[in-house]
Design a protein around this motif. Structure first.
Motif, PDB file in Angstrom:
ATOM      1  N   LEU A 178       4.265   0.583  -1.138  1.00 38.25           N
ATOM      2  CA  LEU A 178       3.814   0.779   0.247  1.00 38.25           C
ATOM      3  C   LEU A 178       2.716  -0.219   0.612  1.00 38.25           C
ATOM      4  CD1 LEU A 178       3.673   4.693   0.427  1.00 38.25           C
ATOM      5  CD2 LEU A 178       5.232   3.188   1.704  1.00 38.25           C
ATOM      6  N   CYS A 211      10.297   2.392  -0.795  1.00 34.51           N
ATOM      7  CA  CYS A 211       9.247   2.713  -1.766  1.00 34.51           C
ATOM      8  C   CYS A 211       9.474   4.026  -2.489  1.00 34.51           C
ATOM      9  CB  CYS A 211       7.887   2.668  -1.084  1.00 34.51           C
ATOM     10  SG  CYS A 211       7.459   0.989  -0.530  1.00 34.51           S
ATOM     11  N   SER A 241       9.214   3.306   3.750  1.00 40.82           N
ATOM     12  CA  SER A 241       9.068   4.518   2.943  1.00 40.82           C
ATOM     13  C   SER A 241      10.320   4.787   2.110  1.00 40.82           C
ATOM     14  CB  SER A 241       8.756   5.705   3.857  1.00 40.82           C
ATOM     15  OG  SER A 241       8.459   6.834   3.091  1.00 40.82           O
ATOM     16  N   GLN A 258       3.393  -3.171   3.336  1.00 36.61           N
ATOM     17  CA  GLN A 258       2.619  -3.048   4.572  1.00 36.61           C
ATOM     18  C   GLN A 258       1.620  -4.183   4.749  1.00 36.61           C
ATOM     19  OE1 GLN A 258       1.170   0.957   4.054  1.00 36.61           O
ATOM     20  NE2 GLN A 258       3.025   1.864   4.915  1.00 36.61           N
TER      21      GLN A 258
END
Length: 178
Positions: free
Chosen positions: A51, A41, A38, A55
């Motif tokens: 993200l 990003c 996070s 991920q």
């Protein structure tokens, strides 16, 4: 009294050694998890893309920051090579002289981008995060330059995707630089 000083010195040495060892291990073993992803990003040009990318990319969640940068660079390299092949195919099919020139420019841009990404990976592997940043920026600029002549096309989407992937590399390189 002297015995107390020796014990105190040994205790202080033991604590300092433990803290130093913990710091060394922690700096090597920090893994990218939700908060770290996070934080990366949050600095990206497209937070949601970043993200989703981080991920879904295999190996990212178990990598340290440098390892994640190398994984992202591998992905960027594969993407740039694939786009370079795509541009070659477009050039082979093009009949309009102006469009051919645009594709020739893009082909040159992507040839340079692949070289820049390989150089960025070598720099990051060697701990030269400033060099990795400069080289990834060069690759990003090549994708952006190609995009100027193909706005709205499938090639433009590929250019923008690579630009965003390289943006992640830049953020990671900057974090590694400190």
């Amino acid at each position: 009294m002297a015995k107390s000083a020796v014990i105190l010195s040994l205790f202080a040495f033991s604590v300092a050694s433990s803290l130093w060892a913990h710091t060394c291990v922690a700096s090597v073993s920090i893994r990218l998890a939700g908060p770290e992803i996070s934080a990366i990003c949050d600095k990206s040009v497209d937070r949601q893309f970043c993200l989703n990318f981080l991920q879904s990319t295999p190996g990212i969640s178990t990598a340290d920051l440098k390892g994640a940068g190398l994984i992202v660079l591998d992905s960027a390299r594969a993407e740039a090579s694939s786009t370079e092949s795509y541009v070659k195919a477009l050039l082979g099919k093009a009949t309009d002289p102006k469009q051919k020139e645009v594709y020739k420019t893009c082909l040159s841009n992507y040839d340079d981008a692949v070289d820049d990404i390989e150089a960025a990976k070598a720099s990051m592997s060697g701990g030269d995060y400033n060099g990795a940043n400069i080289q990834a920026s060069g690759a990003q600029e090549n994708a952006d330059t190609c995009d100027e002549g193909v706005k709205g096309s499938d090639l433009s989407k590929k250019n923008q995707h690579l630009f965003k992937v390289l943006d992640i590399v830049l953020i990671i390189a900057n974090k590694l630089r400190g």
